[in-house]
Design a protein around this motif. Sequence first.
Motif, PDB file in Angstrom:
ATOM      1  N   LEU A  51      -6.332 -23.160  19.853  1.00  0.00           N
ATOM      2  CA  LEU A  51      -7.581 -22.419  19.898  1.00  0.00           C
ATOM      3  C   LEU A  51      -7.502 -21.455  21.076  1.00  0.00           C
ATOM      4  N   ASN A  52      -7.723 -20.180  20.837  1.00  0.00           N
ATOM      5  CA  ASN A  52      -7.694 -19.213  21.932  1.00  0.00           C
ATOM      6  C   ASN A  52      -8.931 -19.375  22.801  1.00  0.00           C
ATOM      7  N   VAL A  53      -8.711 -19.732  24.047  1.00  0.00           N
ATOM      8  CA  VAL A  53      -9.791 -19.842  25.027  1.00  0.00           C
ATOM      9  C   VAL A  53      -9.335 -19.139  26.302  1.00  0.00           C
ATOM     10  N   ASP A  54     -10.282 -18.839  27.149  1.00  0.00           N
ATOM     11  CA  ASP A  54      -9.983 -18.141  28.397  1.00  0.00           C
ATOM     12  C   ASP A  54      -9.625 -19.150  29.486  1.00  0.00           C
ATOM     13  N   SER A  55      -8.591 -18.825  30.250  1.00  0.00           N
ATOM     14  CA  SER A  55      -8.198 -19.693  31.363  1.00  0.00           C
ATOM     15  C   SER A  55      -9.064 -19.435  32.589  1.00  0.00           C
ATOM     16  N   ASN A  56      -9.787 -18.315  32.605  1.00  0.00           N
ATOM     17  CA  ASN A  56     -10.626 -17.925  33.739  1.00  0.00           C
ATOM     18  C   ASN A  56      -9.845 -17.777  35.042  1.00  0.00           C
ATOM     19  N   VAL A  57      -8.550 -17.484  34.918  1.00  0.00           N
ATOM     20  CA  VAL A  57      -7.714 -17.115  36.057  1.00  0.00           C
ATOM     21  C   VAL A  57      -6.958 -15.847  35.662  1.00  0.00           C
ATOM     22  N   LYS A  58      -6.202 -15.282  36.593  1.00  0.00           N
ATOM     23  CA  LYS A  58      -5.429 -14.079  36.285  1.00  0.00           C
ATOM     24  C   LYS A  58      -4.445 -14.356  35.148  1.00  0.00           C
ATOM     25  N   ASP A  59      -4.067 -13.293  34.433  1.00  0.00           N
ATOM     26  CA  ASP A  59      -3.090 -13.444  33.351  1.00  0.00           C
ATOM     27  C   ASP A  59      -1.800 -14.080  33.852  1.00  0.00           C
ATOM     28  N   GLN A  60      -1.399 -13.762  35.072  1.00  0.00           N
ATOM     29  CA  GLN A  60      -0.238 -14.401  35.680  1.00  0.00           C
ATOM     30  C   GLN A  60      -0.698 -15.127  36.936  1.00  0.00           C
ATOM     31  N   PRO A  61      -1.022 -16.409  36.797  1.00  0.00           N
ATOM     32  CA  PRO A  61      -1.496 -17.161  37.954  1.00  0.00           C
ATOM     33  C   PRO A  61      -0.421 -17.271  39.039  1.00  0.00           C
TER      34      PRO A  61
END
Length: 189
Positions: A48-58
């Motif tokens: 399921l596509n969900v947001d990590s709520n961090v930068k695309d490259q943590p």
Amino acid sequence: MAFPKRRNYQEQERQKLVIVGSKNPVKVKSTEQAFQSLFDDYFLVEGLNVDSNVKDQPHGEVETYTGAYNRASEAKKAFPEADFWVGIEGGVDEVGEQMVAFAWMVVLDATGRIGKAKTATFFLPEVLSNLIREGVELGEADDRVFQRTNSKQGNGAVGILTNGAVNRLEYYQQALILALIPFAQKSFY
């Protein structure tokens, strides 16, 4: 020779649903294999596509772990009727003047139990590290440097750099199995 125990139809529990906070096929398949290798239950694993709520490259342990936790938590919010929710987040960190790559795994269940583990780390070549420092995500940097397409949905940097000796699916699967320890050993956690 001992034969594996067969389950009667009446002994079979209902199929358990596992939601992975990503549709990345490597993340979904590694989750499925981890659950199947550790438990006798029947699992249906869906991404399921969900947001990590961090930068695309943590960057760093905390941001990468937070991304994995957020993915599991957001998957749980989006699909609360599941039995387990999994977040997987790849990250990088600086070690001296070099950069390492790794991923964090977080598994949640309906009881509030949490499992977490991290993959092994490996050092990135300077050409990849420089692109990441310029703001490019590791998967895109892999594609540019190694002339690949969408490597982050395939064997990724770990597979490319080891000539396939370390398969990204197995790399994630091992850490996922470690994250599942609290669910396999409930009396201790």
